[in-house]
Design a protein around this motif. Structure first.
Motif, mmCIF file in Angstrom:
data_model
loop_
_atom_site.group_PDB
_atom_site.id
_atom_site.type_symbol
_atom_site.label_atom_id
_atom_site.label_comp_id
_atom_site.label_asym_id
_atom_site.label_seq_id
_atom_site.Cartn_x
_atom_site.Cartn_y
_atom_site.Cartn_z
ATOM 1 N N HIS A 136 0.847 -1.188 0.000
ATOM 2 C CA HIS A 136 0.000 0.000 0.000
ATOM 3 C C HIS A 136 0.885 1.241 0.000
ATOM 4 C CE1 HIS A 136 -3.690 -2.234 0.579
ATOM 5 N NE2 HIS A 136 -3.133 -2.889 1.574
ATOM 6 N N TYR A 144 3.781 5.263 2.533
ATOM 7 C CA TYR A 144 3.724 3.818 2.326
ATOM 8 C C TYR A 144 3.774 3.111 3.671
ATOM 9 C CZ TYR A 144 8.731 4.647 2.818
ATOM 10 O OH TYR A 144 9.955 5.075 3.274
ATOM 11 N N SER A 149 -2.988 1.006 4.240
ATOM 12 C CA SER A 149 -3.805 1.575 3.155
ATOM 13 C C SER A 149 -3.829 3.099 3.134
ATOM 14 C CB SER A 149 -5.243 1.040 3.237
ATOM 15 O OG SER A 149 -5.278 -0.349 3.156
ATOM 16 N N SER A 193 -3.779 6.940 1.735
ATOM 17 C CA SER A 193 -4.241 7.599 0.512
ATOM 18 C C SER A 193 -4.124 9.108 0.708
ATOM 19 C CB SER A 193 -5.690 7.202 0.201
ATOM 20 O OG SER A 193 -6.132 7.786 -1.011
ATOM 21 N N ASN A 206 -9.644 0.354 2.708
ATOM 22 C CA ASN A 206 -9.362 0.691 1.310
ATOM 23 C C ASN A 206 -9.962 2.036 0.893
ATOM 24 O OD1 ASN A 206 -7.912 -1.713 0.799
ATOM 25 N ND2 ASN A 206 -9.826 -2.829 0.527
#
Length: 208
Positions: free
Chosen positions: A69, A81, A114, A116, A158
């Motif tokens: 991820h 990361y 995960s 983002s 996610n």
């Protein structure tokens, strides 16, 4: 465009001129365009590499081993990361795409996964069980301003940002549903069944 054993290819927008950018010696995935528009970042073996549009060697840009991820900052200069920390769990790190200035994003308490990066660069969404069930959290790239965004009993994961950065789409694990989450309030609205494991993505035009 991923084709033939995980290579990255390029083709003109009007069609034609299809050619392979990566050398075919490993499993490569597209990681994003470089800001100059003349090279691309590709992922292979948990690392970032940069390859020019004219072709040539893949130059390693990220010297740190990364977990599966990872997410680039909007200006393509940094990456967040996750990776395993022996005996402690999964932790999040940030670094320059050239491998410089690696540092933990936040102190490791449980499993943080995960990540983002938001479209405006102001926050990073991630999934953590630091307060029990897996849920969504937000934190600024400097590690400040940590806040829990969702409090779902079934767990959430996610996350992917909407193009305008006002909401995220995620999975509700126990319910087997996709849900929209408001960035400012954390309000959750289920919108569809996942029919199994899903990795949702937003359309760039926001309506799908």
């Amino acid at each position: 465009l991923d084709r033939f054993q995980g290579d990255v290819w390029i083709v003109a927008a009007e069609g034609g001129g299809e050619r392979r950018l990566t050398p075919g010696d490993a499993d490569y995935r597209f990681g994003g365009w470089a800001l100059d528009g003349r090279s691309v970042l590709v992922q292979s073996g948990g690392r970032y590499h940069q390859v020019a549009m004219e072709g040539g060697p893949c130059v390693r840009t990220q010297a740190t081993n990364m977990w599966s991820h990872q997410s680039l900052s909007p200006d393509r200069t940094r990456v967040v990361y996750g990776r395993s920390v022996a005996g402690r769990g999964e932790a999040l790190f940030t670094a320059g795409t050239g491998g410089s200035n690696e540092r933990p994003l936040i102190p490791l308490v449980a499993n943080d996964i995960s990540p983002s990066w938001s479209p405006d660069g102001g926050e990073i969404a991630f999934v953590s069980n630091r307060r029990g069930r897996l849920n969504l959290f937000l934190v600024r790239p400097d590690g400040e301003g940590l806040r829990q965004l969702t409090y779902t009993g079934e767990g959430a994961g996610n996350p992917t940002w909407s193009p305008d950065g006002e909401q995220l789409i995620c999975e509700l694990y126990g319910a087997g549903r996709l849900a929209l989450v408001q960035r400012d309030t954390g309000a959750v609205r289920a919108i569809a069944d996942t029919h199994g494991l899903a990795f949702p993505e937003w359309s760039p035009v926001m309506d799908e």
